[in-house]
Design a protein around this motif. Structure first.
Motif, short mmCIF file in Angstrom:
data_model
loop_
_atom_site.label_atom_id
_atom_site.label_comp_id
_atom_site.label_asym_id
_atom_site.label_seq_id
_atom_site.Cartn_x
_atom_site.Cartn_y
_atom_site.Cartn_z
N LYS A 1 -14.86 28.43 -55.22
CA LYS A 1 -16.03 27.85 -55.90
C LYS A 1 -17.34 28.32 -55.26
O LYS A 1 -18.41 27.83 -55.62
CB LYS A 1 -15.95 26.31 -55.84
CG LYS A 1 -14.70 25.73 -56.49
CD LYS A 1 -14.70 26.00 -58.00
CE LYS A 1 -13.42 25.50 -58.65
NZ LYS A 1 -13.22 24.06 -58.53
N GLY A 2 -17.25 29.25 -54.33
CA GLY A 2 -18.44 29.71 -53.63
C GLY A 2 -18.42 29.29 -52.17
O GLY A 2 -17.44 28.74 -51.68
N VAL A 3 -19.52 29.53 -51.48
CA VAL A 3 -19.60 29.19 -50.06
C VAL A 3 -19.90 27.70 -49.92
O VAL A 3 -20.71 27.15 -50.66
CB VAL A 3 -20.71 30.02 -49.35
CG1 VAL A 3 -20.67 29.77 -47.84
CG2 VAL A 3 -20.54 31.50 -49.65
N ARG A 4 -19.22 27.07 -48.98
CA ARG A 4 -19.44 25.65 -48.70
C ARG A 4 -19.64 25.45 -47.20
O ARG A 4 -19.15 26.22 -46.38
CB ARG A 4 -18.24 24.81 -49.18
CG ARG A 4 -17.99 24.85 -50.69
CD ARG A 4 -19.09 24.11 -51.43
NE ARG A 4 -18.84 24.06 -52.87
CZ ARG A 4 -19.36 24.89 -53.75
NH1 ARG A 4 -20.14 25.88 -53.33
NH2 ARG A 4 -19.12 24.75 -55.04
N ASN B 1 -31.89 27.28 -55.29
CA ASN B 1 -31.09 27.79 -54.18
C ASN B 1 -31.20 26.87 -52.97
O ASN B 1 -31.87 27.17 -51.98
CB ASN B 1 -31.52 29.21 -53.84
CG ASN B 1 -31.31 30.16 -55.01
OD1 ASN B 1 -30.25 30.16 -55.62
ND2 ASN B 1 -32.32 30.94 -55.33
N GLU C 1 -23.10 22.76 -50.73
CA GLU C 1 -23.15 24.15 -51.16
C GLU C 1 -23.84 24.97 -50.07
O GLU C 1 -24.75 24.48 -49.40
CB GLU C 1 -23.91 24.28 -52.48
CG GLU C 1 -23.24 23.58 -53.65
CD GLU C 1 -24.04 23.67 -54.93
OE1 GLU C 1 -25.08 24.37 -54.93
OE2 GLU C 1 -23.64 23.06 -55.93
N PHE D 1 -24.56 29.38 -48.50
CA PHE D 1 -24.94 30.71 -48.97
C PHE D 1 -24.52 31.78 -47.97
O PHE D 1 -24.42 31.53 -46.77
CB PHE D 1 -26.46 30.78 -49.17
CG PHE D 1 -27.00 29.67 -50.04
CD1 PHE D 1 -27.02 29.80 -51.41
CD2 PHE D 1 -27.42 28.48 -49.46
CE1 PHE D 1 -27.47 28.76 -52.21
CE2 PHE D 1 -27.89 27.43 -50.25
CZ PHE D 1 -27.90 27.57 -51.64
N GLN D 2 -24.28 32.97 -48.49
CA GLN D 2 -24.06 34.14 -47.65
C GLN D 2 -25.39 34.85 -47.48
O GLN D 2 -26.06 35.19 -48.46
CB GLN D 2 -23.05 35.07 -48.29
CG GLN D 2 -21.60 34.68 -48.09
CD GLN D 2 -20.65 35.75 -48.59
OE1 GLN D 2 -20.62 36.05 -49.79
NE2 GLN D 2 -19.86 36.32 -47.70
N CYS E 1 -30.67 36.01 -48.85
CA CYS E 1 -29.39 36.39 -49.47
C CYS E 1 -29.60 37.62 -50.35
O CYS E 1 -30.69 38.20 -50.36
CB CYS E 1 -28.86 35.20 -50.27
SG CYS E 1 -28.77 33.66 -49.31
#
Length: 330
Positions: free
Chosen positions: A32-35, A64, A90, A92-93, A209
């Protein structure tokens, strides 16, 4: 992945594909993405307020951000087998803002300006009341400094830190008193700066990012005078860059491109910057530590404040000359 944390991760609707370490947290790569999973700091009520605030600011187009993620039971807090509470957000990378790069700092402060726009719009829509007080709680801090001075003075056997503290106290306290007096004589609330504040916006709160900037660490979000965020960002940047006046001007100019700064706004920045914030922080930390042992780090911090004072005075003089704030120094 430890077994107990695995139980926490399993409470969420996501498949963990990898883990890493962050600042006091675990970073998860998921389907589901980065957590980010971290211990709950604060109350359940404050966490609920954080979620509601971030969801609303997201709807305003400031997207964001590290929104709170509910678990499969629609709960914001998940406990491990020992009852320790954790929160998932949530994430981010990307890389953290480089505090020594003027380009990064310009982009970061422009990001802050856009957040302030969204935060003002949200505050106005909510139509809630706000009790105006001295920004930065300067009146409270001056009173605290006075009480700490009295406490240290009464100690019969003073350690090295306390002897240096008393020796330098009058100098920094006079700065604090002068700053508060100038605030009381010159500062008037400009309602255009009332809105949601980040509360601790600095280079640790900004991630670069792929193609966008993310904003994190909203622990101290609140409704207040938004120029406090700008002042705190500038102060941190100056401390990190040996009080580079050209950098300070670039930061203020970049912010003003989005949210125009008027003459009285530069006065506000000048007045806030003239307060001996680092000396107050050291004083406050001293009062909250055991007096039988004072960490050498606290002594080093006090020595650095003393050493940096002349550089700080130079940048105040430059700000005064650049923006024509002569009534504050005459």
């Amino acid at each position: 992945m430890t077994e107990k944390m695995g139980e926490v991760y399993e409470a969420y609707d996501m498949e963990v594909q990898g883990t890493g370490r962050g600042r006091g947290a675990v970073i998860l790569m998921t389907d589901k993405g980065v957590r980010q999973v971290s211990s709950l700091n604060g109350t359940d009520e404050r966490l609920q307020q954080e979620k509601e605030f971030k969801d609303k600011i997201y709807e305003k187009g400031f997207c964001n951000i590290d929104r709170v993620v509910a678990n499969s039971e629609d709960e914001l807090v998940t406990c491990d087998r020992y009852g320790n509470p954790f929160v998932c957000r949530e994430y981010f990378q990307g890389r953290e803002c480089n505090a020594s790069s003027i380009r990064d700092l310009e982009k970061a402060v422009i990001n802050l300006a856009w957040f302030h726009r969204a935060g003002r719009e949200l505050y106005m829509e909510e139509n809630t009341s706000y009790t105006k007080k001295t920004p930065g709680n300067l009146d409270r801090k001056v009173n605290e400094l006075r009480r700490i001075r009295n406490f240290v003075s009464r100690r019969t056997l003073k350690n090295d830190f306390e002897m240096m503290y008393i020796k330098t106290f009058d100098y920094f306290y006079s700065q604090a008193e002068k700053c508060l007096s100038l605030f009381q004589d010159n500062f008037t609330y400009n309602d255009k700066w009332l809105g949601y504040c980040h509360g601790s916006y600095n280079y640790h709160s900004v991630m670069f990012c792929d193609g966008y900037i993310a904003t994190i660490n909203f622990d101290r979000f609140h409704v207040g005078y938004q120029l406090m965020d700008l002042y705190q960002f500038l102060r941190k940047a100056m401390e990190k860059n040996r009080y580079d006046i050209a950098m300070a001007k670039d930061i203020l100019s970049a912010y003003s491109q989005i949210n125009y700064l008027e003459h009285e706004d530069y006065e506000f920045i000048y007045l806030m910057y003239s307060f001996p914030e680092k000396f107050w922080k050291i004083s406050n930390r001293y009062m909250n530590t055991r007096k039988s042992y004072i960490s050498p780090v606290l002594m080093e911090k006090l020595q650095k404040v003393i050493e940096d004072d002349q550089e700080k005075l130079k940048i105040l003089s430059e700000i005064n000359d650049t923006y024509g704030l002569h009534k504050l120094t005459n």
